[in-house]
Write a protein that holds these residues in place. Structure first.
Motif, PDB file in Angstrom:
ATOM      1  N   PRO A 174      67.638  31.962  73.490  1.00 25.37           N
ATOM      2  CA  PRO A 174      68.922  31.473  72.968  1.00 25.37           C
ATOM      3  C   PRO A 174      68.833  31.002  71.513  1.00 25.37           C
ATOM      4  CG  PRO A 174      68.547  30.617  75.168  1.00 25.37           C
ATOM      5  CD  PRO A 174      67.289  31.296  74.755  1.00 25.37           C
ATOM      6  N   TYR A 175      67.735  30.330  71.164  1.00 30.09           N
ATOM      7  CA  TYR A 175      67.553  29.881  69.776  1.00 30.09           C
ATOM      8  C   TYR A 175      67.511  31.085  68.833  1.00 30.09           C
ATOM      9  CZ  TYR A 175      65.286  28.023  65.609  1.00 30.09           C
ATOM     10  OH  TYR A 175      64.985  27.701  64.307  1.00 30.09           O
ATOM     11  N   TYR A 176      66.789  32.121  69.244  1.00 28.32           N
ATOM     12  CA  TYR A 176      66.684  33.335  68.424  1.00 28.32           C
ATOM     13  C   TYR A 176      68.053  34.006  68.247  1.00 28.32           C
ATOM     14  CZ  TYR A 176      65.496  38.186  67.265  1.00 28.32           C
ATOM     15  OH  TYR A 176      65.438  39.428  66.677  1.00 28.32           O
ATOM     16  N   VAL A 177      68.809  34.092  69.330  1.00 29.77           N
ATOM     17  CA  VAL A 177      70.136  34.725  69.267  1.00 29.77           C
ATOM     18  C   VAL A 177      71.055  33.917  68.347  1.00 29.77           C
ATOM     19  CG1 VAL A 177      72.189  35.323  70.604  1.00 29.77           C
ATOM     20  CG2 VAL A 177      69.924  35.834  71.509  1.00 29.77           C
ATOM     21  N   MET A 178      71.030  32.603  68.479  1.00 23.41           N
ATOM     22  CA  MET A 178      71.840  31.763  67.592  1.00 23.41           C
ATOM     23  C   MET A 178      71.452  31.992  66.131  1.00 23.41           C
ATOM     24  SD  MET A 178      74.063  29.774  69.171  1.00 23.41           S
ATOM     25  CE  MET A 178      74.235  28.290  68.190  1.00 23.41           C
ATOM     26  N   ASP A 179      70.163  32.201  65.905  1.00 27.94           N
ATOM     27  CA  ASP A 179      69.660  32.382  64.541  1.00 27.94           C
ATOM     28  C   ASP A 179      70.103  33.721  63.939  1.00 27.94           C
ATOM     29  OD1 ASP A 179      68.317  31.877  62.216  1.00 27.94           O
ATOM     30  OD2 ASP A 179      66.304  31.995  63.060  1.00 27.94           O
ATOM     31  N   VAL A 180      70.001  34.812  64.721  1.00 33.23           N
ATOM     32  CA  VAL A 180      70.269  36.139  64.151  1.00 33.23           C
ATOM     33  C   VAL A 180      71.725  36.563  64.279  1.00 33.23           C
ATOM     34  CG1 VAL A 180      67.905  36.900  64.594  1.00 33.23           C
ATOM     35  CG2 VAL A 180      69.690  37.420  66.268  1.00 33.23           C
ATOM     36  N   ALA A 181      72.477  35.961  65.228  1.00 33.51           N
ATOM     37  CA  ALA A 181      73.829  36.455  65.500  1.00 33.51           C
ATOM     38  C   ALA A 181      74.940  35.468  65.151  1.00 33.51           C
ATOM     39  CB  ALA A 181      73.958  36.840  66.968  1.00 33.51           C
ATOM     40  N   SER A 182      74.583  34.267  64.727  1.00 32.76           N
ATOM     41  CA  SER A 182      75.609  33.253  64.504  1.00 32.76           C
ATOM     42  C   SER A 182      76.560  33.612  63.364  1.00 32.76           C
ATOM     43  CB  SER A 182      74.957  31.889  64.221  1.00 32.76           C
ATOM     44  OG  SER A 182      74.096  31.978  63.102  1.00 32.76           O
ATOM     45  N   ILE A 206      68.896  43.480  70.050  1.00 29.09           N
ATOM     46  CA  ILE A 206      67.802  44.315  69.532  1.00 29.09           C
ATOM     47  C   ILE A 206      68.161  44.903  68.167  1.00 29.09           C
ATOM     48  CG2 ILE A 206      66.564  46.494  69.899  1.00 29.09           C
ATOM     49  CD1 ILE A 206      66.525  45.847  72.877  1.00 29.09           C
ATOM     50  N   ILE A 207      69.379  45.404  68.031  1.00 30.45           N
ATOM     51  CA  ILE A 207      69.795  46.025  66.766  1.00 30.45           C
ATOM     52  C   ILE A 207      69.815  44.988  65.637  1.00 30.45           C
ATOM     53  CG2 ILE A 207      71.750  47.110  65.564  1.00 30.45           C
ATOM     54  CD1 ILE A 207      72.416  48.461  68.304  1.00 30.45           C
ATOM     55  N   LEU A 208      70.437  43.827  65.890  1.00 29.69           N
ATOM     56  CA  LEU A 208      70.481  42.793  64.859  1.00 29.69           C
ATOM     57  C   LEU A 208      69.079  42.298  64.498  1.00 29.69           C
ATOM     58  CD1 LEU A 208      73.528  40.585  65.980  1.00 29.69           C
ATOM     59  CD2 LEU A 208      73.413  42.163  64.055  1.00 29.69           C
ATOM     60  N   GLY A 209      68.236  42.127  65.519  1.00 29.32           N
ATOM     61  CA  GLY A 209      66.871  41.666  65.269  1.00 29.32           C
ATOM     62  C   GLY A 209      66.081  42.658  64.443  1.00 29.32           C
ATOM     63  N   ALA A 210      66.234  43.957  64.762  1.00 28.17           N
ATOM     64  CA  ALA A 210      65.509  44.993  64.005  1.00 28.17           C
ATOM     65  C   ALA A 210      65.972  45.033  62.547  1.00 28.17           C
ATOM     66  CB  ALA A 210      65.725  46.356  64.669  1.00 28.17           C
ATOM     67  N   ILE A 211      67.272  44.863  62.328  1.00 24.70           N
ATOM     68  CA  ILE A 211      67.790  44.853  60.949  1.00 24.70           C
ATOM     69  C   ILE A 211      67.194  43.684  60.171  1.00 24.70           C
ATOM     70  CG2 ILE A 211      69.873  44.477  59.562  1.00 24.70           C
ATOM     71  CD1 ILE A 211      71.424  46.007  61.761  1.00 24.70           C
ATOM     72  N   GLN A 212      67.097  42.522  60.794  1.00 28.91           N
ATOM     73  CA  GLN A 212      66.622  41.327  60.103  1.00 28.91           C
ATOM     74  C   GLN A 212      65.148  41.400  59.731  1.00 28.91           C
ATOM     75  OE1 GLN A 212      67.540  37.406  61.009  1.00 28.91           O
ATOM     76  NE2 GLN A 212      69.753  37.714  60.926  1.00 28.91           N
ATOM     77  N   VAL A 213      64.330  42.051  60.564  1.00 27.82           N
ATOM     78  CA  VAL A 213      62.891  42.113  60.251  1.00 27.82           C
ATOM     79  C   VAL A 213      62.511  43.374  59.480  1.00 27.82           C
ATOM     80  CG1 VAL A 213      62.306  40.710  62.271  1.00 27.82           C
ATOM     81  CG2 VAL A 213      62.234  43.209  62.465  1.00 27.82           C
ATOM     82  N   GLY A 214      63.498  44.225  59.173  1.00 24.72           N
ATOM     83  CA  GLY A 214      63.222  45.411  58.369  1.00 24.72           C
ATOM     84  C   GLY A 214      62.924  46.660  59.167  1.00 24.72           C
TER      85      GLY A 214
END
Length: 570
Positions: free
Chosen positions: A304-312, A184-192
């Motif tokens: 899983p695709y989303y996690v690989m995208d934002v956390a890789s 959630i934290i990484l995703g929120a950072i990526q979308v602003g």
């Protein structure tokens, strides 16, 4: 994480041995509220929740999240005032013993069989989903992953009993919670930030909580979600052997009630957090849908695709996510295997076969049952991988039996005039009706004669060289409402919302059970202790009740009610 689970199993199996039935199934009744609550939450959070809910929110909007708010009060009130007082006071090892006391051994045996079969069909779904995520992140063969996860789970569940299950659940839930928060934290950072997330979902028509149309054929509305999930949660908390087993493992009723309240609140938080992941996924891919762009081939791979995208870019974080998903699967599988071994032992080995054994032999028998059940689930994983739609599939399959079981327990605790014939007819009718509806709907979906309209997605932001998947083809189908397309060959009942399956099954079972009981009355004596307190006090106001609180016994001084046959059983 897997290693830690094995160590806990070894500790409780070898150092703090579980050699009696009470130790193996109830932890010796020395458990505390915190690990029991964490175990309850963990055992109800599986890969279905962590992968299915975000996918549901991404595709169909936030209406499903009303489950985390509206039905909490109803579920808590119903469980702690209707079901829990009866089961806790009776202190039964298997909740299905109640049906033998209230009705007869045939109903007890059939209910136990239905429950065991349902669990053995449900566990493979729970294991396959995280194995798929593991496969996508690491490239390891999904069948190899499945076998490794299952063998470790079977090992510590079999060796350590309930104490190992509860404590591994509590530790695994920490892995799960940390992985959710980091995503959630990484995703929120990526979308602003969360403001941008909410804005993107509003613009995309994803945010809706109060779609108040009462039409039961709409897939997700306020009413289908709030009513449907209330019945689902009652079946999984109020009468589920695993949940009741944990409540009974607590030393006092006050602690059991506290654990129930904390569990429901914990589940609400988990639903909201996983829903937030779904909203973040939409905010990131609102201009290039991964499914349409052929980056993934089905919705099970979206998270899983989303996690690989934002956390890789961050070493270890995809591993942490995988450990969280696998933790959720292990906690659910271990709890269910422990429960099913206790149910089969108590309701078939002891009751049906009439075998009396020593505690040590009983413990060995239950461990053997746990091993056999676990390996059956491993084999059934190969069937599960042919199915689609995580959340809807799991709810649909579970609802075939949950409504029937909830109806027979409700007849027992709430309706003194319900008899064995009525309960049996109600349960069988509910099973038949729900099997017919669910099978009809699933075959229609498989044949593409029943299709659901999802929220609009965009591919305007995808790279120019992307090869796109074809849009869903609705040709030959007529639009029944804003959510559903169906062929003229599909019966109307097959298009009812999947959220209402448990509701329909429960109401059909209760209605038929009461009708048959009134048409064919019997002179069965009903012990007041088998009725919920509010009904007991209304029907038998002069019944002698005994309360044990903190080791002190008090009596409510009234006339006694005699129910000789049931007293003998108790």
């Amino acid at each position: 994480m897997l290693g830690l689970s094995v160590v806990i199993g070894l500790y409780y199996g070898c150092v703090s041995k579980q050699n009696t039935v009470a130790d193996y199934l109830l932890g010796g009744k020395h458990m505390s509220v915190f690990p029991i609550t964490m175990s309850l939450v963990a055992s109800h959070i599986s890969g279905i929740t962590l992968l299915g809910v975000p996918s549901e929110i991404y595709s169909n909007g936030t209406q499903y999240l009303i489950v985390g708010v509206v039905n909490n009060i109803v579920v808590i009130f119903t469980v702690i005032y209707i079901y829990l007082p009866v089961f806790y006071d009776l202190q039964l090892t298997s909740v299905y013993e109640y049906l033998g006391l209230r009705f007869d051994s045939n109903i007890r045996g059939l209910s136990s069989l239905i429950f065991a079969v349902n669990l053995l069909l449900y566990i493979p779904v729970v294991i396959y989903i995280p194995a798929l995520a593991f496969n996508q992140v690491t490239g390891l063969d999904v069948h190899l992953i499945t076998v490794i996860i299952c063998v470790i789970c079977i090992f510590y569940t079999t060796i350590g009993g309930l104490k190992a299950v509860v404590w591994t659940d509590a530790i695994q839930s920490i892995f799960t919670a940390v992985s959710i928060m980091i995503v959630i934290i990484l995703g929120a950072i990526q979308v602003g930030g969360f403001g941008s997330m909410i804005r993107a979902n509003q613009e995309g028509g994803r945010i809706e909580f109060f779609k108040m149309d009462p039409n039961p054929f709409l897939r997700n509305t306020f009413w289908t979600v709030s009513i449907g999930t209330t019945f689902q949660w009652l079946a999984s908390l109020g009468i589920h052997p695993g949940a009741v087993q944990r409540f009974v493992a607590l030393p006092t009723y006050a602690k059991a009630r506290k654990a129930a309240i904390f569990f429901v609140l914990g589940m609400a938080v988990v639903k909201l957090l996983t829903g937030a992941i779904g909203m973040l996924i939409y905010a990131k891919y609102k201009d290039c849908d991964p499914l349409m762009a052929n980056y993934i081939d089905n919705d099970r791979k979206l998270v899983p695709y989303y996690v690989m995208d934002v956390a890789s870019k961050f070493p270890g974080l995809t591993g942490l996510f995988v450990s969280g998903i696998v933790s959720a699967a292990l906690s659910t599988m271990s709890a269910q295997i422990n429960t099913v071994s206790g149910t089969i032992y108590e309701d078939f080995i002891v009751k049906m076969m009439g075998i009396t054994v020593t505690d040590l032999t009983a413990s060995v028998i239950m461990k053997c049952i746990a091993v056999i059940s676990g390996f059956i689930c491993v084999i059934l994983v190969f069937v599960v991988e042919k199915m689609n739609g995580i959340l809807q599939m799991s709810i649909s399959l579970g609802s075939v039996t949950s409504g029937a079981l909830l109806s027979v327990f409700t007849l027992g605790v709430c309706f003194p005039w319900a008899n064995s014939r009525g309960a049996m007819c109600g349960m069988l009718t509910s099973l038949a009706v729900m099997a017919w509806i669910v099978a009809g709907a699933q075959f229609a979906i498989y044949d593409k004669e029943l299709m659901f309209v999802e929220k609009d997605v965009s591919i305007s932001g995808c790279p120019a060289n992307t090869t796109f998947r074809n849009h869903t083809d609705f040709s030959g189908l007529s639009r029944l409402n804003e959510d559903v397309y169906a062929s003229p060959n599909v019966w109307k009942i097959y298009t009812v919302s999947y959220m209402h399956y448990s509701t329909i099954g429960t109401l059909v079972g209760i209605a038929v059970g009461l009708a048959v009981s009134l048409m064919f009355p019997t002179d069965e004596n009903v012990d007041p202790r088998l009725l919920t307190p509010c009904i007991r006090n209304f029907v038998y106001p002069k019944y002698m009740t005994e309360t044990v609180l903190n080791g002190k016994t008090t009596h409510n001084k009234t006339d006694t009610y005699e129910a000789v046959s049931q007293e003998t059983k108790l």
